[in-house]
Write a protein that holds these residues in place. Structure first.
Motif, PDB file in Angstrom:
ATOM      1  N   HIS A  58      37.302  36.768  46.935  1.00 52.07           N
ATOM      2  CA  HIS A  58      37.815  37.050  45.589  1.00 52.07           C
ATOM      3  C   HIS A  58      39.340  37.172  45.558  1.00 52.07           C
ATOM      4  O   HIS A  58      39.954  36.909  44.523  1.00 52.07           O
ATOM      5  CB  HIS A  58      37.142  38.294  45.012  1.00 52.07           C
ATOM      6  CG  HIS A  58      35.699  38.037  44.675  1.00 52.07           C
ATOM      7  ND1 HIS A  58      35.278  36.862  44.095  1.00 52.07           N
ATOM      8  CD2 HIS A  58      34.582  38.789  44.849  1.00 52.07           C
ATOM      9  CE1 HIS A  58      33.958  36.904  43.925  1.00 52.07           C
ATOM     10  NE2 HIS A  58      33.524  38.061  44.378  1.00 52.07           N
ATOM     11  N   GLU A 107      41.590  35.348  42.900  1.00 49.25           N
ATOM     12  CA  GLU A 107      42.705  35.965  42.151  1.00 49.25           C
ATOM     13  C   GLU A 107      43.930  35.052  42.213  1.00 49.25           C
ATOM     14  O   GLU A 107      44.581  34.783  41.200  1.00 49.25           O
ATOM     15  CB  GLU A 107      43.048  37.345  42.735  1.00 49.25           C
ATOM     16  CG  GLU A 107      44.215  37.969  41.973  1.00 49.25           C
ATOM     17  CD  GLU A 107      44.866  39.172  42.639  1.00 49.25           C
ATOM     18  OE1 GLU A 107      44.182  39.974  43.300  1.00 49.25           O
ATOM     19  OE2 GLU A 107      46.105  39.309  42.483  1.00 49.25           O
ATOM     20  N   SER A 154      43.501  31.960  40.095  1.00 51.78           N
ATOM     21  CA  SER A 154      43.531  32.309  38.667  1.00 51.78           C
ATOM     22  C   SER A 154      44.963  32.561  38.197  1.00 51.78           C
ATOM     23  O   SER A 154      45.281  32.318  37.036  1.00 51.78           O
ATOM     24  CB  SER A 154      42.696  33.558  38.393  1.00 51.78           C
ATOM     25  OG  SER A 154      41.392  33.390  38.879  1.00 51.78           O
ATOM     26  N   ARG A 155      45.792  33.053  39.097  1.00 54.51           N
ATOM     27  CA  ARG A 155      47.206  33.261  38.743  1.00 54.51           C
ATOM     28  C   ARG A 155      47.873  31.910  38.462  1.00 54.51           C
ATOM     29  O   ARG A 155      48.732  31.799  37.600  1.00 54.51           O
ATOM     30  CB  ARG A 155      47.918  33.960  39.901  1.00 54.51           C
ATOM     31  CG  ARG A 155      49.276  34.496  39.536  1.00 54.51           C
ATOM     32  CD  ARG A 155      49.847  35.265  40.695  1.00 54.51           C
ATOM     33  NE  ARG A 155      50.810  34.470  41.423  1.00 54.51           N
ATOM     34  CZ  ARG A 155      51.294  34.789  42.621  1.00 54.51           C
ATOM     35  NH1 ARG A 155      50.873  35.871  43.235  1.00 54.51           N
ATOM     36  NH2 ARG A 155      52.189  34.025  43.205  1.00 54.51           N
ATOM     37  N   ALA A 183      38.486  39.685  39.507  1.00 63.97           N
ATOM     38  CA  ALA A 183      39.585  39.067  40.263  1.00 63.97           C
ATOM     39  C   ALA A 183      40.305  38.029  39.406  1.00 63.97           C
ATOM     40  O   ALA A 183      41.536  37.924  39.435  1.00 63.97           O
ATOM     41  CB  ALA A 183      39.027  38.412  41.528  1.00 63.97           C
ATOM     42  N   GLN A 184      39.530  37.282  38.625  1.00 68.83           N
ATOM     43  CA  GLN A 184      40.150  36.277  37.757  1.00 68.83           C
ATOM     44  C   GLN A 184      41.092  36.952  36.745  1.00 68.83           C
ATOM     45  O   GLN A 184      42.208  36.498  36.521  1.00 68.83           O
ATOM     46  CB  GLN A 184      39.065  35.486  37.008  1.00 68.83           C
ATOM     47  CG  GLN A 184      39.639  34.370  36.157  1.00 68.83           C
ATOM     48  CD  GLN A 184      38.598  33.692  35.275  1.00 68.83           C
ATOM     49  OE1 GLN A 184      37.801  34.352  34.621  1.00 68.83           O
ATOM     50  NE2 GLN A 184      38.616  32.380  35.250  1.00 68.83           N
ATOM     51  N   VAL A 187      42.606  39.798  37.029  1.00 67.97           N
ATOM     52  CA  VAL A 187      43.799  40.303  37.730  1.00 67.97           C
ATOM     53  C   VAL A 187      44.785  39.145  37.948  1.00 67.97           C
ATOM     54  O   VAL A 187      45.995  39.300  37.736  1.00 67.97           O
ATOM     55  CB  VAL A 187      43.414  40.950  39.087  1.00 67.97           C
ATOM     56  CG1 VAL A 187      44.653  41.293  39.900  1.00 67.97           C
ATOM     57  CG2 VAL A 187      42.583  42.211  38.863  1.00 67.97           C
ATOM     58  N   GLY A 188      44.267  37.988  38.329  1.00 64.81           N
ATOM     59  CA  GLY A 188      45.133  36.833  38.564  1.00 64.81           C
ATOM     60  C   GLY A 188      45.876  36.416  37.301  1.00 64.81           C
ATOM     61  O   GLY A 188      47.089  36.165  37.335  1.00 64.81           O
ATOM     62  N   ARG A 197      42.981  45.505  40.803  1.00 62.48           N
ATOM     63  CA  ARG A 197      42.783  44.795  42.082  1.00 62.48           C
ATOM     64  C   ARG A 197      41.989  45.679  43.055  1.00 62.48           C
ATOM     65  O   ARG A 197      41.038  45.223  43.696  1.00 62.48           O
ATOM     66  CB  ARG A 197      44.142  44.423  42.675  1.00 62.48           C
ATOM     67  CG  ARG A 197      44.021  43.709  44.023  1.00 62.48           C
ATOM     68  CD  ARG A 197      45.375  43.319  44.578  1.00 62.48           C
ATOM     69  NE  ARG A 197      46.031  42.313  43.783  1.00 62.48           N
ATOM     70  CZ  ARG A 197      47.250  42.438  43.244  1.00 62.48           C
ATOM     71  NH1 ARG A 197      47.937  43.545  43.421  1.00 62.48           N
ATOM     72  NH2 ARG A 197      47.782  41.457  42.542  1.00 62.48           N
TER      73      ARG A 197
END
Ligand SMILES: Cc1cc2nc3c(=O)[nH]c(=O)nc-3n(C[C@H](O)[C@H](O)[C@H](O)COP(=O)(O)OP(=O)(O)OC[C@H]3O[C@@H](n4cnc5c(N)ncnc54)[C@H](O)[C@@H]3O)c2cc1C
Length: 410
Positions: A93, A97, A100-101, A272-273, A275-276, A320
């Motif tokens: 994950h 993250e 996804s960022r 996690a996505q 957060v990214g 996170r």
């Protein structure tokens, strides 16, 4: 990357694994910088379209996914004996993250790869593992989830798609909506009713392989939506599509609990996505305010700006740690359902706040497309809807809390 690696180093992960994780995340970082970030705005503008029943994804996005596959990044959590890297959930994950960022749309491809792999690892027979896990690890197939229907979203237990026994197979009929990776995915985790008289106790989970038949599986449309423009979201019609009995996940009529486990696991990934995406917005805003001057000073020099950034960083860091904690519980074989819902609920809602503040810090420039913050602001919105809305997460959390409250009040 430093923040993610620092957080990972606090977990119960041995030194050798941590070193491998660091190499993999550095590789992912390079790939994001070279193959995703420079093109994300362009491929989100291009979008995903359907033509003559064929779903067309942006070519550069598919090239970046191929690079992920070639570098073994689509099988990070799959055991080594099946061609994966066998890394802990937290590391998998952390990778999601980071991707996804770079772009939330593309991140759904590795995220769903990990989700469907998890179903097979946890509930599949040895035959299913041998057949599908290597393909998933190598990125020879992509995957998706066939759950939502026109009249069953949060209330999945009421779904209507049928799985009727015929010889060695089940024939699947029904309509599924909002299906991510439609047209790209070949392997789906499916929930369908094997006994409508039993409601949610008559549901069974399967792995549906679209290669099993040329007919009976049709993508009717691809949605136009607020965000995630480079992710395909399709409506799928199935008419007696064959699924061999050996593709069943868990036992017949026990599919609902299979999916509940899978949803808990994949909710960590949506945390996690979120957060990214929030981190992307935070970074873009922090860079902007360090350059932009008003009233003769950098906007960063106003204390109100510094406090806003401090709050945003605190929220991102908290979210996170929450998804990493839920990942760690899962890998330790402990109950993680409530913590997964908490991580998803908190991360997705803090993500809305962080993206809102980031856009505000850019003023008018935040509202136009040049700085990408408007994209993050649109993309983050879905994280509090899919894989269970925020209200559904609160239902899960409050159920577990109610049990604890009853206990300590005794
Ligand atoms: C971009 C996108 C991608 C998606 N990808 C997939 C996918 O790949 N596969 C898949 O199967 N599905 C997918 N979905 C579907 C998604 O999981 C559902 O939209 C979501 O679960 C909510 O269901 P619904 O839209 O039917 O809303 P509903 O369930 O109708 O809910 C509407 C509102 O009512 C609230 N509500 C419902 N029940 C309660 C209750 N008991 N108490 C309080 N409030 C309640 C909800 O929280 C929500 O706010 C996707 C959706 C989108 C938009």
């Amino acid at each position: 990357m430093e923040d993610i690696l620092k957080a990972l180093s606090t977990l119960k992960i041995d030194k050798d694994t941590l070193e491998i994780a660091e190499d993999i995340l550095n590789m992912a970082d390079e790939l994001c910088k070279k193959d995703i970030e420079p093109y994300a705005r362009e491929w989100n503008e291009e979008g995903v379209h359907i033509k003559d029943g064929k779903v067309i994804y942006p070519k550069k996005l598919l090239d970046a996914v191929k690079k992920m596959a070639d570098n073994g990044l689509l099988g990070l959590g799959i055991p080594e004996e099946y061609g994966g890297a066998g890394l802990p959930t937290a590391v998998v994950h952390a990778f999601h993250e980071r991707v996804s960022r770079a772009d939330a749309s593309i991140s759904l491809i590795p995220l769903l790869q990990a989700t469907v792999s998890e179903y097979i690892m946890k509930f599949g027979s040895d035959m299913l593992k041998e057949k599908y896990l290597p393909e998933l690890a190598e990125g020879k197939v992509f995957s998706g989830l066939l759950y939502t229907e026109p009249t069953s979203g949060s209330d999945l237990g009421s779904l209507k798609s049928r799985a009727e026994e015929e010889g060695d197979s089940f024939l699947i009929s029904g309509t599924k909506i909002f299906i991510t990776n439609a047209g790209l995915a070949t392997l789906y985790s499916l929930l369908a009713s094997t006994d409508p008289s039993k409601g949610s106790r008559g549901l069974t989970a399967f792995i549906l392989d679209t290669r099993a038949s040329d007919t009976g599986f049709e993508i009717l449309r691809v949605e136009e939506k607020l965000g995630l423009h480079a992710s395909g979201t399709g409506q799928i019609f199935m008419d007696k599509f064959p699924v061999p009995k050996e593709n069943m996940l868990g036992q017949q009529n026990k599919g609902f609990s299979v999916i509940l486990h899978g949803l808990a696991a994949s909710r960590i990934g949506i945390g996690a996505q979120a957060v990214g995406i929030a981190d992307a917005a935070y970074r873009r805003a922090a860079t902007y305010v360090a350059e932009r001057k008003q009233f003769g000073r950098r906007i960063l020099d106003f204390q109100v700006t510094q406090f806003k950034l401090a709050d945003m960083a605190t929220k991102i860091s908290t979210a996170r740690q929450m998804y990493l904690y839920a990942s760690q519980l899962k890998d330790l074989g402990k109950q993680f359902r409530e913590e997964a819902s908490m991580a998803k609920l908190y991360a997705s809602e803090m993500g809305q706040q962080v993206c809102y503040e980031a856009l505000q810090l850019l003023g008018g420039y935040g509202y136009v497309t040049d700085y990408d913050v408007e994209r993050y602001y649109r993309d983050i919105r879905i994280t509090s809807i899919y894989e269970g809305t925020s209200e559904v997460q609160r239902i899960v959390i409050s159920r577990d809390e109610m049990a604890k409250i009853e206990k300590f009040n005794q």
